[in-house]
Design a protein around this motif. Sequence first.
Motif, mmCIF file in Angstrom:
data_model
loop_
_atom_site.group_PDB
_atom_site.id
_atom_site.type_symbol
_atom_site.label_atom_id
_atom_site.label_comp_id
_atom_site.label_asym_id
_atom_site.label_seq_id
_atom_site.Cartn_x
_atom_site.Cartn_y
_atom_site.Cartn_z
ATOM 1 N N PRO A 118 0.811 -1.224 0.000
ATOM 2 C CA PRO A 118 0.000 0.000 0.000
ATOM 3 C C PRO A 118 0.842 1.272 0.000
ATOM 4 C CG PRO A 118 0.033 -0.965 2.194
ATOM 5 C CD PRO A 118 0.725 -1.937 1.294
ATOM 6 N N MET A 119 2.148 1.144 0.220
ATOM 7 C CA MET A 119 3.030 2.307 0.200
ATOM 8 C C MET A 119 3.521 2.559 -1.218
ATOM 9 S SD MET A 119 3.028 3.108 3.370
ATOM 10 C CE MET A 119 4.399 4.248 3.553
ATOM 11 N N PRO B 219 19.720 -7.446 -13.491
ATOM 12 C CA PRO B 219 19.257 -6.430 -12.545
ATOM 13 C C PRO B 219 17.730 -6.407 -12.488
ATOM 14 C CG PRO B 219 20.900 -5.518 -14.052
ATOM 15 C CD PRO B 219 20.509 -6.861 -14.587
ATOM 16 N N LEU B 220 17.210 -5.954 -11.356
ATOM 17 C CA LEU B 220 15.773 -5.937 -11.132
ATOM 18 C C LEU B 220 15.327 -4.527 -10.743
ATOM 19 C CD1 LEU B 220 15.646 -9.040 -8.739
ATOM 20 C CD2 LEU B 220 15.467 -9.080 -11.238
ATOM 21 N N ILE B 221 14.128 -4.150 -11.159
ATOM 22 C CA ILE B 221 13.473 -2.952 -10.653
ATOM 23 C C ILE B 221 12.163 -3.398 -10.007
ATOM 24 C CG2 ILE B 221 12.310 -0.791 -11.262
ATOM 25 C CD1 ILE B 221 14.367 -0.374 -13.435
ATOM 26 N N VAL B 222 11.962 -3.016 -8.766
ATOM 27 C CA VAL B 222 10.789 -3.438 -8.004
ATOM 28 C C VAL B 222 9.912 -2.224 -7.732
ATOM 29 C CG1 VAL B 222 9.954 -4.639 -5.959
ATOM 30 C CG2 VAL B 222 12.195 -5.229 -6.905
ATOM 31 N N LEU B 223 8.652 -2.292 -8.178
ATOM 32 C CA LEU B 223 7.678 -1.228 -7.973
ATOM 33 C C LEU B 223 6.571 -1.723 -7.052
ATOM 34 C CD1 LEU B 223 7.263 -0.180 -11.728
ATOM 35 C CD2 LEU B 223 8.860 0.798 -10.059
ATOM 36 N N SER B 224 6.093 -0.846 -6.206
ATOM 37 C CA SER B 224 4.946 -1.224 -5.389
ATOM 38 C C SER B 224 3.677 -1.141 -6.223
ATOM 39 C CB SER B 224 4.831 -0.321 -4.160
ATOM 40 O OG SER B 224 4.443 0.988 -4.533
ATOM 41 N N SER B 225 2.689 -1.951 -5.845
ATOM 42 C CA SER B 225 1.416 -1.936 -6.573
ATOM 43 C C SER B 225 0.759 -0.559 -6.489
ATOM 44 C CB SER B 225 0.476 -3.006 -6.010
ATOM 45 O OG SER B 225 0.336 -2.871 -4.599
ATOM 46 N N ARG B 226 0.920 0.115 -5.357
ATOM 47 C CA ARG B 226 0.324 1.438 -5.186
ATOM 48 C C ARG B 226 0.944 2.442 -6.157
ATOM 49 N NH1 ARG B 226 -4.003 4.476 -4.207
ATOM 50 N NH2 ARG B 226 -3.573 6.306 -2.923
ATOM 51 N N LEU B 227 2.248 2.354 -6.359
ATOM 52 C CA LEU B 227 2.910 3.276 -7.280
ATOM 53 C C LEU B 227 2.341 3.125 -8.693
ATOM 54 C CD1 LEU B 227 6.661 4.165 -7.530
ATOM 55 C CD2 LEU B 227 5.463 3.395 -9.574
ATOM 56 N N ILE B 228 2.190 1.893 -9.147
ATOM 57 C CA ILE B 228 1.674 1.664 -10.494
ATOM 58 C C ILE B 228 0.255 2.210 -10.627
ATOM 59 C CG2 ILE B 228 0.994 -0.145 -12.133
ATOM 60 C CD1 ILE B 228 3.370 -1.752 -11.193
ATOM 61 N N GLU B 229 -0.508 2.160 -9.543
ATOM 62 C CA GLU B 229 -1.888 2.642 -9.585
ATOM 63 C C GLU B 229 -1.981 4.159 -9.701
ATOM 64 O OE1 GLU B 229 -3.492 1.116 -5.978
ATOM 65 O OE2 GLU B 229 -4.332 -0.683 -6.913
ATOM 66 N N LEU C 272 5.998 9.968 -3.557
ATOM 67 C CA LEU C 272 6.840 8.995 -2.865
ATOM 68 C C LEU C 272 6.984 9.342 -1.386
ATOM 69 C CD1 LEU C 272 9.623 8.558 -5.557
ATOM 70 C CD2 LEU C 272 8.280 6.675 -4.591
ATOM 71 N N ALA C 273 7.126 10.640 -1.090
ATOM 72 C CA ALA C 273 7.352 11.074 0.290
ATOM 73 C C ALA C 273 6.078 11.077 1.117
ATOM 74 C CB ALA C 273 7.974 12.465 0.299
ATOM 75 N N SER C 274 4.948 11.484 0.501
ATOM 76 C CA SER C 274 3.726 11.710 1.273
ATOM 77 C C SER C 274 2.729 10.565 1.199
ATOM 78 C CB SER C 274 3.029 12.985 0.781
ATOM 79 O OG SER C 274 2.525 12.805 -0.546
ATOM 80 N N GLY C 275 2.775 9.786 0.118
ATOM 81 C CA GLY C 275 1.759 8.754 -0.089
ATOM 82 C C GLY C 275 0.467 9.306 -0.645
ATOM 83 N N LEU C 276 0.420 10.639 -0.874
ATOM 84 C CA LEU C 276 -0.796 11.267 -1.386
ATOM 85 C C LEU C 276 -0.842 11.183 -2.904
ATOM 86 C CD1 LEU C 276 -0.866 14.497 0.811
ATOM 87 C CD2 LEU C 276 -2.346 12.499 1.041
#
Length: 418
Positions: free
Chosen positions: A89-90, A103-113, A194-198
């Motif tokens: 959720p972050m 190499p890998l890049i890992v994204l959170s599901s929330r970021l993609i949304e 990224l900083a606020s989650g907003l």
Amino acid sequence: MANVNPSSFQSTLDRKLRTELLADKDVKWALQRVEKVTTGLGFTARRRLLANSLRLTRSMAPAVAEALAECKEMLGYDKPVEVFVRPDPMINASAVYNPPGHPLIVLSSRLIEVFTEAELRFVMGHELGHLTFEHFAIPMPVTAIAEDAAGVIVPRHTALKLYLWCRAAEVSADRAGLLCGKDPDAAASGFFKLASGLASGFVKPDLEAYSRQVDSLVSAPSARAKPREDDDTLDCFSTHPFSPLRVRAVVAFSKSKTYRALVGRSGGGEGLSDEEVDSIIERDFREMDASYLEEQSPHAELLRRALFLGGLLVAHAHEGVSERELQALSALLGSEHVGVLPSVDAARRELTDVSARVREKAPTSERARLLQHLTLVAAADGNVAEEEFMELQGLAAALSVPVSLIDETLRGAAHPLD
């Protein structure tokens, strides 16, 4: 667009510090120790991701695949890269150096949304920038804390230099992200999310304010040389993605001749020179300088005494002073400054007087730096106990520095490259 030469936009400070660190004999030895311990762990990291995350293919996430392809072309990165999405959720993202695998890049599901296409290109470009510049050649924080039979390998302020390099490396990676996204507003909003989650549009970063700051600093060179006592002095110590240091650095680069030429917007020779952009960045990085550990002056000695006494009290707060904590204090100050240890009561009485003198004589940035270094001493044994944290809070009050800097330092030590 055709790819660019990464060295043409790499932060000067990133390049300089990296060259110096890779030539340092203690850093070389620490890297050998790290490689010996971590060899072969890349496949383990990938297996862990396969078990807990989803590897994204072009058919699953065409926008992500397209962003990656565009960024690779722009930066001239021709090695395979796998992208994973982790249920989270972050809003966050990270690059994973994964030898002997890709190499890998890992994204959170929330970021993609919640990220727009331009913001996604910025963050993908940023993570790819770390890989392009081979920042993982100095893995952090393990290099700073690597040990051999004699103890911690990297001495004194070389460890602090490593963390300073991490900040400079972030500037280079941010520039890669900006080149891929081609939109300073998207970079700033990406930082903010990224900083606020907003994710809503109700709160927005004021990019124009940073633009005015950059213009005023360029037009008044004397302002860049003045000691910092402005409202965002403490933000130089921030590890948050939205720290003013990083936003200001991105805005300055977006105004440069180099950036405008690389994205095909040059015309009439307009824009800041590389030297002007570097001077703005160096102004902020000066606040993190650790020269007081080496200087021979009454003021530097006062700061070192405060560090010694404060470090001793923090280390003693939980189950006494451990050997690891004493080593960390010696590494910062030098063994000649860590002789006979005073009693806790005597140290506390002396620190009351010393901290009052520090408040009177030292600017905000120096007091913040002291608290930052004291926090690193507390974290030397891999854990900050509640008693140590409370002692640090008391020291923050004694130095008139916000307690939030303690959390910032701990986060930065654990995740120096984001």
